[in-house]
Design a protein around this motif. Structure first.
Motif, PDB file in Angstrom:
ATOM      1  N   GLN A 127       0.828  -1.201   0.000  1.00  0.00           N
ATOM      2  CA  GLN A 127       0.000   0.000   0.000  1.00  0.00           C
ATOM      3  C   GLN A 127       0.868   1.260   0.000  1.00  0.00           C
ATOM      4  OE1 GLN A 127      -3.445   0.170  -0.365  1.00  0.00           O
ATOM      5  NE2 GLN A 127      -2.925  -1.947  -0.904  1.00  0.00           N
ATOM      6  N   PRO A 128       0.548   2.227  -0.847  1.00  0.00           N
ATOM      7  CA  PRO A 128       1.343   3.458  -0.900  1.00  0.00           C
ATOM      8  C   PRO A 128       1.243   4.248   0.408  1.00  0.00           C
ATOM      9  CG  PRO A 128      -0.117   3.255  -2.818  1.00  0.00           C
ATOM     10  CD  PRO A 128      -0.549   2.217  -1.838  1.00  0.00           C
ATOM     11  N   LYS A 129       2.346   4.871   0.804  1.00  0.00           N
ATOM     12  CA  LYS A 129       2.318   5.822   1.915  1.00  0.00           C
ATOM     13  C   LYS A 129       1.784   7.170   1.438  1.00  0.00           C
ATOM     14  CE  LYS A 129       6.133   4.221   4.874  1.00  0.00           C
ATOM     15  NZ  LYS A 129       7.475   4.623   5.394  1.00  0.00           N
ATOM     16  N   ASP A 130       2.147   7.524   0.220  1.00  0.00           N
ATOM     17  CA  ASP A 130       1.749   8.804  -0.360  1.00  0.00           C
ATOM     18  C   ASP A 130       0.305   8.702  -0.852  1.00  0.00           C
ATOM     19  OD1 ASP A 130       1.348  11.093  -1.909  1.00  0.00           O
ATOM     20  OD2 ASP A 130       3.397  11.077  -2.702  1.00  0.00           O
ATOM     21  N   PRO A 131      -0.614   9.502  -0.308  1.00  0.00           N
ATOM     22  CA  PRO A 131      -2.028   9.417  -0.719  1.00  0.00           C
ATOM     23  C   PRO A 131      -2.268   9.816  -2.174  1.00  0.00           C
ATOM     24  CG  PRO A 131      -1.671  11.315   0.703  1.00  0.00           C
ATOM     25  CD  PRO A 131      -0.410  10.521   0.743  1.00  0.00           C
ATOM     26  N   SER A 132      -1.276  10.446  -2.816  1.00  0.00           N
ATOM     27  CA  SER A 132      -1.454  10.830  -4.223  1.00  0.00           C
ATOM     28  C   SER A 132      -1.222   9.654  -5.173  1.00  0.00           C
ATOM     29  CB  SER A 132      -0.510  11.980  -4.593  1.00  0.00           C
ATOM     30  OG  SER A 132       0.835  11.555  -4.622  1.00  0.00           O
ATOM     31  N   VAL A 133      -0.688   8.555  -4.647  1.00  0.00           N
ATOM     32  CA  VAL A 133      -0.491   7.338  -5.449  1.00  0.00           C
ATOM     33  C   VAL A 133      -1.682   6.414  -5.234  1.00  0.00           C
ATOM     34  CG1 VAL A 133       0.946   5.307  -5.876  1.00  0.00           C
ATOM     35  CG2 VAL A 133       2.012   7.510  -5.319  1.00  0.00           C
ATOM     36  N   VAL A 134      -2.349   6.059  -6.314  1.00  0.00           N
ATOM     37  CA  VAL A 134      -3.534   5.206  -6.256  1.00  0.00           C
ATOM     38  C   VAL A 134      -3.280   3.938  -7.059  1.00  0.00           C
ATOM     39  CG1 VAL A 134      -5.982   5.028  -6.862  1.00  0.00           C
ATOM     40  CG2 VAL A 134      -5.059   7.197  -6.016  1.00  0.00           C
ATOM     41  N   LEU A 135      -3.669   2.800  -6.505  1.00  0.00           N
ATOM     42  CA  LEU A 135      -3.584   1.522  -7.220  1.00  0.00           C
ATOM     43  C   LEU A 135      -4.923   1.240  -7.864  1.00  0.00           C
ATOM     44  CD1 LEU A 135      -1.676  -0.579  -4.529  1.00  0.00           C
ATOM     45  CD2 LEU A 135      -0.713   0.738  -6.429  1.00  0.00           C
ATOM     46  N   ARG A 136      -4.895   0.854  -9.150  1.00  0.00           N
ATOM     47  CA  ARG A 136      -6.156   0.695  -9.888  1.00  0.00           C
ATOM     48  C   ARG A 136      -6.110  -0.534 -10.788  1.00  0.00           C
ATOM     49  NH1 ARG A 136      -7.992   2.812 -14.724  1.00  0.00           N
ATOM     50  NH2 ARG A 136      -6.151   4.108 -15.013  1.00  0.00           N
ATOM     51  N   GLN A 137      -7.170  -1.342 -10.712  1.00  0.00           N
ATOM     52  CA  GLN A 137      -7.297  -2.512 -11.581  1.00  0.00           C
ATOM     53  C   GLN A 137      -7.836  -2.080 -12.942  1.00  0.00           C
ATOM     54  OE1 GLN A 137      -6.722  -6.045 -10.856  1.00  0.00           O
ATOM     55  NE2 GLN A 137      -6.872  -6.042 -13.093  1.00  0.00           N
ATOM     56  N   VAL A 138      -7.187  -2.532 -14.010  1.00  0.00           N
ATOM     57  CA  VAL A 138      -7.625  -2.220 -15.376  1.00  0.00           C
ATOM     58  C   VAL A 138      -8.098  -3.517 -16.034  1.00  0.00           C
ATOM     59  CG1 VAL A 138      -6.928  -1.286 -17.620  1.00  0.00           C
ATOM     60  CG2 VAL A 138      -5.946  -0.346 -15.526  1.00  0.00           C
ATOM     61  N   PRO A 139      -9.317  -3.548 -16.575  1.00  0.00           N
ATOM     62  CA  PRO A 139      -9.811  -4.774 -17.213  1.00  0.00           C
ATOM     63  C   PRO A 139      -9.163  -4.997 -18.578  1.00  0.00           C
ATOM     64  CG  PRO A 139     -11.392  -3.012 -17.502  1.00  0.00           C
ATOM     65  CD  PRO A 139     -10.304  -2.457 -16.614  1.00  0.00           C
ATOM     66  N   ALA A 140      -9.399  -6.156 -19.163  1.00  0.00           N
ATOM     67  CA  ALA A 140      -8.947  -6.418 -20.525  1.00  0.00           C
ATOM     68  C   ALA A 140      -9.547  -5.377 -21.461  1.00  0.00           C
ATOM     69  CB  ALA A 140      -9.371  -7.824 -20.951  1.00  0.00           C
ATOM     70  N   GLN A 141      -8.774  -4.932 -22.428  1.00  0.00           N
ATOM     71  CA  GLN A 141      -9.250  -3.861 -23.299  1.00  0.00           C
ATOM     72  C   GLN A 141      -8.560  -3.911 -24.660  1.00  0.00           C
ATOM     73  OE1 GLN A 141      -8.799   0.010 -21.560  1.00  0.00           O
ATOM     74  NE2 GLN A 141     -10.367   0.916 -22.840  1.00  0.00           N
ATOM     75  N   LYS A 142      -9.311  -3.516 -25.685  1.00  0.00           N
ATOM     76  CA  LYS A 142      -8.774  -3.470 -27.043  1.00  0.00           C
ATOM     77  C   LYS A 142      -8.256  -2.062 -27.325  1.00  0.00           C
ATOM     78  CE  LYS A 142     -11.115  -5.678 -30.159  1.00  0.00           C
ATOM     79  NZ  LYS A 142     -12.164  -5.998 -31.163  1.00  0.00           N
ATOM     80  N   MET A 143      -7.079  -1.981 -27.975  1.00  0.00           N
ATOM     81  CA  MET A 143      -6.445  -0.700 -28.270  1.00  0.00           C
ATOM     82  C   MET A 143      -5.988  -0.622 -29.723  1.00  0.00           C
ATOM     83  SD  MET A 143      -6.027   1.462 -25.689  1.00  0.00           S
ATOM     84  CE  MET A 143      -6.035   1.529 -23.905  1.00  0.00           C
ATOM     85  N   ALA A 144      -6.234   0.528 -30.344  1.00  0.00           N
ATOM     86  CA  ALA A 144      -5.587   0.862 -31.616  1.00  0.00           C
ATOM     87  C   ALA A 144      -4.303   1.588 -31.258  1.00  0.00           C
ATOM     88  CB  ALA A 144      -6.494   1.748 -32.455  1.00  0.00           C
ATOM     89  N   VAL A 145      -3.204   1.242 -31.923  1.00  0.00           N
ATOM     90  CA  VAL A 145      -1.884   1.720 -31.514  1.00  0.00           C
ATOM     91  C   VAL A 145      -1.077   2.181 -32.727  1.00  0.00           C
ATOM     92  CG1 VAL A 145       0.254   1.093 -30.310  1.00  0.00           C
ATOM     93  CG2 VAL A 145      -1.902  -0.022 -29.677  1.00  0.00           C
TER      94      VAL A 145
END
Length: 203
Positions: A127-145
């Motif tokens: 867990q981050p000590k700094d409250p400005s750092v957030v952990l976030r789950q990203v689902p599977a996703q399609k991308m044009a690159v």
């Protein structure tokens, strides 16, 4: 100037990772057309922070905070391996990203993120000590690159983004979110050897 110097110094420290096996985001290639691709990214977790500023300065501002987190500035003092790329996206909306280190802007705010190694989940990451750092789950996703080399200038980024948007329209794809800017190399890497990408989520 101080933040730029600090950013460069930190990347000099970790720059040797470029010659090692650095973990990257997992994806399946669905379509390839020259420098353009469509990819299906696997679910992953991001460590993300918001910063203000222009496109070119935002990454440097955020890097110190994110690098601190993976270097042990967290509750359990655990070091987390560096991954690639660094992503940056506009931050006025809930961002759906599948690039490791990216950057996006909304209302002069950018969400800059590091992808976490695949061996971690939201529940096992320190867990981050700094409250400005957030952990976030990203689902599977399609991308044009679009993949390109060159400098990290806004002019270069904007030109590549415009070309990708035109390619997306030409291929009848529907966008579902904001563009993401991804960078894979340290700043001292020669411009012609840098790997950069712009990604746009699509249906």
């Amino acid at each position: 100037m101080k933040s730029k110097a600090f950013f460069a110094a930190l990347l000099l420290i970790i720059g040797t990772q470029e010659t090692m096996a650095v973990e990257e985001a997992s994806y399946v290639l669905l379509k390839s057309d020259g420098k353009f691709e469509v990819r299906e990214y696997a679910p992953h977790v991001l460590a993300e922070t918001l910063v203000t500023g222009d496109l070119e300065s935002a990454g440097g501002k955020a890097f110190q905070t994110l690098f601190g987190y993976i270097s042990g500035d967290n509750v359990s003092r655990t070091k987390v391996a560096m991954t690639a790329p660094v992503s940056q996206v506009p931050a006025s909306e809930k961002i759906q990203m599948t690039a490791p280190v990216g950057q996006q802007r909304v209302e002069e705010q950018w969400a800059v993120s590091f992808m976490m190694p695949k061996s971690y989940t939201l529940s096992t990451l320190p867990q981050p000590k700094d409250p400005s750092v957030v952990l976030r789950q990203v689902p599977a996703q399609k991308m044009a690159v679009v993949r390109y080399s060159g400098t990290w200038s806004e002019k270069n980024y904007s030109r590549q983004k415009s070309e990708l948007e035109a390619w997306v329209r030409k291929n009848g794809l529907t966008t579902t979110g904001s563009e993401i800017w991804a960078r894979y190399n340290a700043p001292f890497t020669p411009w012609f050897l840098r790997r950069n990408e712009v990604l746009i989520p699509v249906e």
